[in-house]
Design a protein around this motif. Structure first.
Motif, short mmCIF file in Angstrom:
data_model
loop_
_atom_site.label_atom_id
_atom_site.label_comp_id
_atom_site.label_asym_id
_atom_site.label_seq_id
_atom_site.Cartn_x
_atom_site.Cartn_y
_atom_site.Cartn_z
N THR A 3 0.44 -1.63 0.11
CA THR A 3 -0.28 0.26 -0.19
C THR A 3 0.97 1.31 -0.10
O THR A 3 0.66 2.32 -0.97
N VAL A 6 2.08 1.56 -3.13
CA VAL A 6 1.23 2.39 -4.41
C VAL A 6 0.95 3.89 -4.16
O VAL A 6 0.84 4.63 -5.19
N ILE A 7 0.51 3.97 -2.92
CA ILE A 7 0.41 5.59 -2.18
C ILE A 7 1.47 6.23 -3.06
O ILE A 7 0.68 7.56 -3.73
N THR A 8 2.97 6.33 -2.41
CA THR A 8 4.04 7.22 -2.58
C THR A 8 4.13 7.42 -4.22
O THR A 8 4.28 8.30 -4.95
N GLN A 9 4.01 6.14 -5.11
CA GLN A 9 4.19 6.06 -6.29
C GLN A 9 3.25 7.03 -7.49
O GLN A 9 2.96 7.57 -8.31
N ILE A 10 1.92 6.89 -6.74
CA ILE A 10 0.64 8.35 -7.51
C ILE A 10 1.09 8.93 -6.73
O ILE A 10 0.72 9.71 -8.22
N LEU A 11 1.43 9.33 -6.28
CA LEU A 11 1.51 10.67 -5.90
C LEU A 11 2.71 11.38 -6.84
O LEU A 11 2.98 12.66 -7.23
N TYR A 12 3.68 10.29 -7.18
CA TYR A 12 5.09 10.62 -8.30
C TYR A 12 4.59 10.77 -9.50
O TYR A 12 4.52 11.72 -10.32
N ALA A 13 3.27 9.96 -9.95
CA ALA A 13 2.88 9.83 -11.05
C ALA A 13 1.71 11.14 -10.99
O ALA A 13 1.83 11.95 -12.58
N VAL A 14 0.88 11.62 -10.09
CA VAL A 14 0.19 12.95 -10.34
C VAL A 14 1.52 14.17 -10.14
O VAL A 14 0.64 14.75 -11.11
N CYS A 15 2.54 13.80 -9.69
CA CYS A 15 3.39 15.17 -9.70
C CYS A 15 3.79 15.65 -11.37
O CYS A 15 4.98 16.07 -11.23
N SER A 56 11.13 3.56 -8.80
CA SER A 56 9.78 2.48 -8.35
C SER A 56 10.14 0.68 -9.10
O SER A 56 9.66 0.45 -7.74
#
Length: 93
Positions: A3, A6-15, A56
């Motif tokens: 989890t 996944v959460i940190t990599q979603i943040l990276y993708a949003v950035c 990642s």
């Protein structure tokens, strides 16, 4: 652990969306001429997506065997977000 990754990599993708704008505008640093500092600035901003991908992949590889190392490796792209993203966001408010 999964989890967290996944959460940190979603943040990276949003950035990556604001990164694209900042990267495009970073070339304006060459308006006063080309210097080592300007080149280092643009290079420092430009390598963010490369580090996101590499960190990642490495974090997912190490997530079962070496959890602490996976967490540390996954936090490396956070240096760009904290070091460049937060000040630029605060300047625009």
């Amino acid at each position: 652990m999964k989890t967290y990754l996944v959460i940190t990599q979603i943040l990276y993708a949003v950035c990556l969306l604001p990164w694209l704008v900042v990267f495009g505008m970073s070339f304006m640093s060459f308006d006063q001429g080309i210097s080592v500092a300007n080149s280092a600035f643009v290079f420092g901003i430009g390598v963010y997506p490369i580090f996101v991908i590499i960190c990642s992949v490495v974090a997912w590889i190490y997530r079962k065997r070496k959890k602490k190392l996976a967490i540390i490796v996954n936090l490396i792209p956070m240096l760009w977000i904290i070091g460049l993203g937060v000040p630029l966001f605060l300047l625009n408010i």
